[in-house]
Write an enzyme that holds these catalytic residues in place. Structure first.
Site, PDB file in Angstrom:
ATOM      1  N   HIS A 127       2.721   3.725  -8.739  1.00 34.20           N
ATOM      2  CA  HIS A 127       2.550   2.327  -9.139  1.00 34.20           C
ATOM      3  C   HIS A 127       3.771   1.846  -9.931  1.00 34.20           C
ATOM      4  O   HIS A 127       4.247   0.738  -9.746  1.00 34.20           O
ATOM      5  CB  HIS A 127       1.282   2.155  -9.978  1.00 34.20           C
ATOM      6  CG  HIS A 127       0.014   2.488  -9.235  1.00 34.20           C
ATOM      7  ND1 HIS A 127      -0.211   2.061  -7.944  1.00 34.20           N
ATOM      8  CD2 HIS A 127      -1.090   3.211  -9.593  1.00 34.20           C
ATOM      9  CE1 HIS A 127      -1.409   2.497  -7.550  1.00 34.20           C
ATOM     10  NE2 HIS A 127      -1.954   3.212  -8.525  1.00 34.20           N
TER      11      HIS A 127
ATOM     12  N   GLY B 214       0.095   5.634  -4.167  1.00 35.93           N
ATOM     13  CA  GLY B 214      -0.481   6.939  -4.485  1.00 35.93           C
ATOM     14  C   GLY B 214       0.107   8.036  -3.608  1.00 35.93           C
ATOM     15  O   GLY B 214       0.507   9.109  -4.097  1.00 35.93           O
ATOM     16  N   ARG B 215       0.181   7.751  -2.295  1.00 36.26           N
ATOM     17  CA  ARG B 215       0.725   8.755  -1.369  1.00 36.26           C
ATOM     18  C   ARG B 215       2.187   9.047  -1.670  1.00 36.26           C
ATOM     19  O   ARG B 215       2.646  10.176  -1.610  1.00 36.26           O
ATOM     20  CB  ARG B 215       0.555   8.273   0.086  1.00 36.26           C
ATOM     21  CG  ARG B 215      -0.807   8.573   0.655  1.00 36.26           C
ATOM     22  CD  ARG B 215      -1.090   7.793   1.901  1.00 36.26           C
ATOM     23  NE  ARG B 215      -1.501   6.433   1.576  1.00 36.26           N
ATOM     24  CZ  ARG B 215      -1.741   5.493   2.472  1.00 36.26           C
ATOM     25  NH1 ARG B 215      -1.562   5.760   3.762  1.00 36.26           N
ATOM     26  NH2 ARG B 215      -2.136   4.299   2.099  1.00 36.26           N
TER      27      ARG B 215
ATOM     28  N   ARG C  58      -0.437   9.736  -9.428  1.00 35.56           N
ATOM     29  CA  ARG C  58      -0.481   8.474  -8.669  1.00 35.56           C
ATOM     30  C   ARG C  58       0.171   7.314  -9.425  1.00 35.56           C
ATOM     31  O   ARG C  58       0.812   6.449  -8.825  1.00 35.56           O
ATOM     32  CB  ARG C  58      -1.939   8.105  -8.364  1.00 35.56           C
ATOM     33  CG  ARG C  58      -2.622   9.012  -7.364  1.00 35.56           C
ATOM     34  CD  ARG C  58      -4.079   8.587  -7.183  1.00 35.56           C
ATOM     35  NE  ARG C  58      -4.180   7.182  -6.826  1.00 35.56           N
ATOM     36  CZ  ARG C  58      -4.079   6.710  -5.588  1.00 35.56           C
ATOM     37  NH1 ARG C  58      -3.907   7.542  -4.570  1.00 35.56           N
ATOM     38  NH2 ARG C  58      -4.166   5.421  -5.350  1.00 35.56           N
TER      39      ARG C  58
ATOM     40  N   ASP D 220       0.830  -1.211   0.000  1.00 33.50           N
ATOM     41  CA  ASP D 220       0.000   0.000   0.000  1.00 33.50           C
ATOM     42  C   ASP D 220       0.865   1.262   0.000  1.00 33.50           C
ATOM     43  O   ASP D 220       2.024   1.244   0.418  1.00 33.50           O
ATOM     44  CB  ASP D 220      -0.904  -0.022   1.246  1.00 33.50           C
ATOM     45  CG  ASP D 220      -2.083   0.931   1.093  1.00 33.50           C
ATOM     46  OD1 ASP D 220      -2.392   1.340  -0.038  1.00 33.50           O
ATOM     47  OD2 ASP D 220      -2.689   1.281   2.129  1.00 33.50           O
ATOM     48  N   GLY D 221       0.274   2.362  -0.467  1.00 33.26           N
ATOM     49  CA  GLY D 221       0.935   3.661  -0.363  1.00 33.26           C
ATOM     50  C   GLY D 221       1.572   4.164  -1.649  1.00 33.26           C
ATOM     51  O   GLY D 221       2.298   5.171  -1.624  1.00 33.26           O
TER      52      GLY D 221
ATOM     53  N   GLU E 221       1.524 -13.271  11.906  1.00 32.12           N
ATOM     54  CA  GLU E 221       2.119 -12.162  12.661  1.00 32.12           C
ATOM     55  C   GLU E 221       2.039 -10.911  11.784  1.00 32.12           C
ATOM     56  O   GLU E 221       2.447 -10.937  10.618  1.00 32.12           O
ATOM     57  CB  GLU E 221       3.584 -12.474  12.988  1.00 32.12           C
ATOM     58  CG  GLU E 221       3.760 -13.638  13.941  1.00 32.12           C
ATOM     59  CD  GLU E 221       3.175 -13.349  15.318  1.00 32.12           C
ATOM     60  OE1 GLU E 221       3.256 -12.198  15.775  1.00 32.12           O
ATOM     61  OE2 GLU E 221       2.631 -14.294  15.933  1.00 32.12           O
TER      62      GLU E 221
ATOM     63  N   LEU F 207      10.884 -20.515  -4.882  1.00 29.44           N
ATOM     64  CA  LEU F 207       9.856 -19.615  -4.356  1.00 29.44           C
ATOM     65  C   LEU F 207       8.551 -19.738  -5.141  1.00 29.44           C
ATOM     66  O   LEU F 207       8.560 -19.710  -6.380  1.00 29.44           O
ATOM     67  CB  LEU F 207      10.359 -18.160  -4.451  1.00 29.44           C
ATOM     68  CG  LEU F 207       9.325 -17.074  -4.105  1.00 29.44           C
ATOM     69  CD1 LEU F 207       9.008 -17.059  -2.610  1.00 29.44           C
ATOM     70  CD2 LEU F 207       9.829 -15.682  -4.536  1.00 29.44           C
TER      71      LEU F 207
ATOM     72  N   SER G 209      -7.945  -4.928   4.938  1.00 28.74           N
ATOM     73  CA  SER G 209      -8.497  -4.608   3.617  1.00 28.74           C
ATOM     74  C   SER G 209      -8.882  -5.854   2.794  1.00 28.74           C
ATOM     75  O   SER G 209      -8.539  -5.966   1.616  1.00 28.74           O
ATOM     76  CB  SER G 209      -7.513  -3.730   2.826  1.00 28.74           C
ATOM     77  OG  SER G 209      -7.266  -2.528   3.522  1.00 28.74           O
TER      78      SER G 209
HETATM   79  C1  IPE Z   1      -5.148  -2.764  -0.363  1.00 30.36           C
HETATM   80  O1  IPE Z   1      -4.873  -1.431  -0.467  1.00 30.36           O
HETATM   81  C2  IPE Z   1      -5.193  -3.404  -1.734  1.00 30.36           C
HETATM   82  C3  IPE Z   1      -3.907  -3.567  -2.388  1.00 30.36           C
HETATM   83  C4  IPE Z   1      -2.751  -3.282  -1.880  1.00 30.36           C
HETATM   84  C5  IPE Z   1      -3.960  -4.124  -3.722  1.00 30.36           C
HETATM   85  P1  IPE Z   1      -6.051  -0.343  -0.569  1.00 30.36           P
HETATM   86  O2  IPE Z   1      -5.403   0.963  -0.783  1.00 30.36           O
HETATM   87  O3  IPE Z   1      -7.058  -0.767  -1.569  1.00 30.36           O
HETATM   88  O4  IPE Z   1      -6.707  -0.457   0.875  1.00 30.36           O
HETATM   89  P2  IPE Z   1      -7.646   0.578   1.649  1.00 30.36           P
HETATM   90  O5  IPE Z   1      -8.643   1.113   0.649  1.00 30.36           O
HETATM   91  O6  IPE Z   1      -6.788   1.672   2.180  1.00 30.36           O
HETATM   92  O7  IPE Z   1      -8.254  -0.226   2.744  1.00 30.36           O
HETATM   93  C1  IPE Z   2      -1.386   0.366  -3.400  1.00 30.13           C
HETATM   94  O1  IPE Z   2      -1.210   1.734  -3.377  1.00 30.13           O
HETATM   95  C2  IPE Z   2      -1.618  -0.165  -4.787  1.00 30.13           C
HETATM   96  C3  IPE Z   2      -2.985  -0.659  -5.020  1.00 30.13           C
HETATM   97  C4  IPE Z   2      -3.949  -0.636  -4.158  1.00 30.13           C
HETATM   98  C5  IPE Z   2      -3.271  -1.179  -6.327  1.00 30.13           C
HETATM   99  P1  IPE Z   2      -2.434   2.752  -3.388  1.00 30.13           P
HETATM  100  O2  IPE Z   2      -2.771   3.068  -4.794  1.00 30.13           O
HETATM  101  O3  IPE Z   2      -3.563   2.213  -2.581  1.00 30.13           O
HETATM  102  O4  IPE Z   2      -1.782   3.994  -2.685  1.00 30.13           O
HETATM  103  P2  IPE Z   2      -2.456   4.941  -1.604  1.00 30.13           P
HETATM  104  O5  IPE Z   2      -2.963   4.072  -0.497  1.00 30.13           O
HETATM  105  O6  IPE Z   2      -3.561   5.673  -2.308  1.00 30.13           O
HETATM  106  O7  IPE Z   2      -1.360   5.833  -1.169  1.00 30.13           O
HETATM  107 MG    MG Z   3      -4.056   2.365  -0.621  1.00 30.36          MG
END
Ligand code: IPE
Ligand code: IPE
Ligand code: MG
Length: 253
Positions: free
Chosen positions: A45, A31-32, A41, A28-29, A215, A139, A204
């Site tokens: 990716h 986009g941020r 964004r 996750d993260g 864990e 793996l 999520s």
């Molecule tokens: C979880 O991240 C899904 C993936 C990493 C593919 P999200 O960004 O979708 O989760 P939420 O919306 O913050 O719960």
């Molecule tokens: C995770 O990053 C990738 C996917 C969910 C596909 P995000 O796209 O959710 O990034 P944030 O959470 O918005 O920063």
């Molecule tokens: Mg996210």
């Protein structure tokens, strides 16, 4: 990335038997990460793919048996079409470009999630990589694409109910092993360690059944900055945890 476990990990102090067999990651993260840099964004990716490569390589080096990566959730379809198109293009590119590396490193690729909604050309490339790597014994890289934990549980319930209706299975014989065998992850051990980047303290809809005793390890670092050192730190922390599974800690005396 050509490496064999046990050789290049000699400077890692956690012995192989204390490492998790199965690591799952909520990447996750992205986009941020991009927004903080004033980038669109999708740049997050794009850089996220580099972190995937680093993580897979390190898992190969450390002799990890299973790595499950949350690539696209069933809820991510709520995002703008342009972002989804980009994510699917990246996935296709990754799965094609990495084929040779997977073969050289004995990586077997499997995919969990629903096929519906994934463009047929992407499905074809995924299938090709899965077939090409099917006999590899190192793996197991499990990609969760259009994956939702609740949807997976419902699919398992439907499959089990159909067997009961056909008289192949008695309701009394449905135990945890039966249920696990009807999940997308049938045959895989449950994750020992669940990593989440970007700081959110939630699962999520990821591997809901399978993570009962995983864990949890969360870092504020966003996925595009995730690297070998953080993976090693997560494994170090994991190795220090006492897993009780509801029982009592085994005391050394
Ligand atoms: C979880 O991240 C899904 C993936 C990493 C593919 P999200 O960004 O979708 O989760 P939420 O919306 O913050 O719960
Ligand atoms: C995770 O990053 C990738 C996917 C969910 C596909 P995000 O796209 O959710 O990034 P944030 O959470 O918005 O920063
Ligand atoms: Mg996210």
């Amino acid at each position: 990335m050509k490496s064999s476990p046990g050789k290049s990990d000699s400077n890692f102090e956690v012995p192989p038997e204390k490492r998790p067999r199965h690591i799952a990651a909520i990447m996750d993260g992205n986009g941020r990460w991009a927004q903080r840099r004033g980038l669109p964004r999708i740049e997050g990716h794009r850089h996220g793919v580099a972190a995937v490569r680093r993580t897979v390589e390190e898992c190969v080096r450390l002799g990890i048996e299973y790595l499950t990566l949350y690539c696209l959730s069933s809820e991510n379809w709520k995002r703008p079409k342009s972002e989804l198109d980009f994510l699917l293009r990246l996935l296709e590119q990754y799965i094609v470009e990495e084929r040779q590396t997977f073969l050289e490193n004995n990586v077997r690729v499997v995919v969990i999630g629903k096929r519906e909604g994934i463009p047929s050309h992407v499905q074809r490339e995924i299938d090709k990589t899965v077939e090409m790597t099917a006999d590899q014994t190192g793996l197991c890289l499990c990609l969760a694409v259009n994956y939702g934990g609740r949807a997976e549980i419902l699919d398992a319930v439907r499959a089990i109910a159909a067997k009961v209706a056909e008289g192949q299975l008695s309701p009394n014989d449905i135990d945890e092993a039966t249920f696990s065998a009807h999940l997308y992850t049938a045959g895989m051990p449950d994750p020992d360690l669940l990593i989440r980047t970007a700081g959110e303290l939630r699962v999520s809809n990821f591997l809901l059944w399978q993570i009962s005793y995983a864990e949890l390890w969360v870092t504020d670092v966003c996925w595009p900055d995730f690297d070998e050192n953080l993976l090693r730190q997560a494994i170090r922390d994991y190795a220090r945890r006492v897993r009780r599974f509801g029982g009592l800690a085994v005391s050394p005396s």
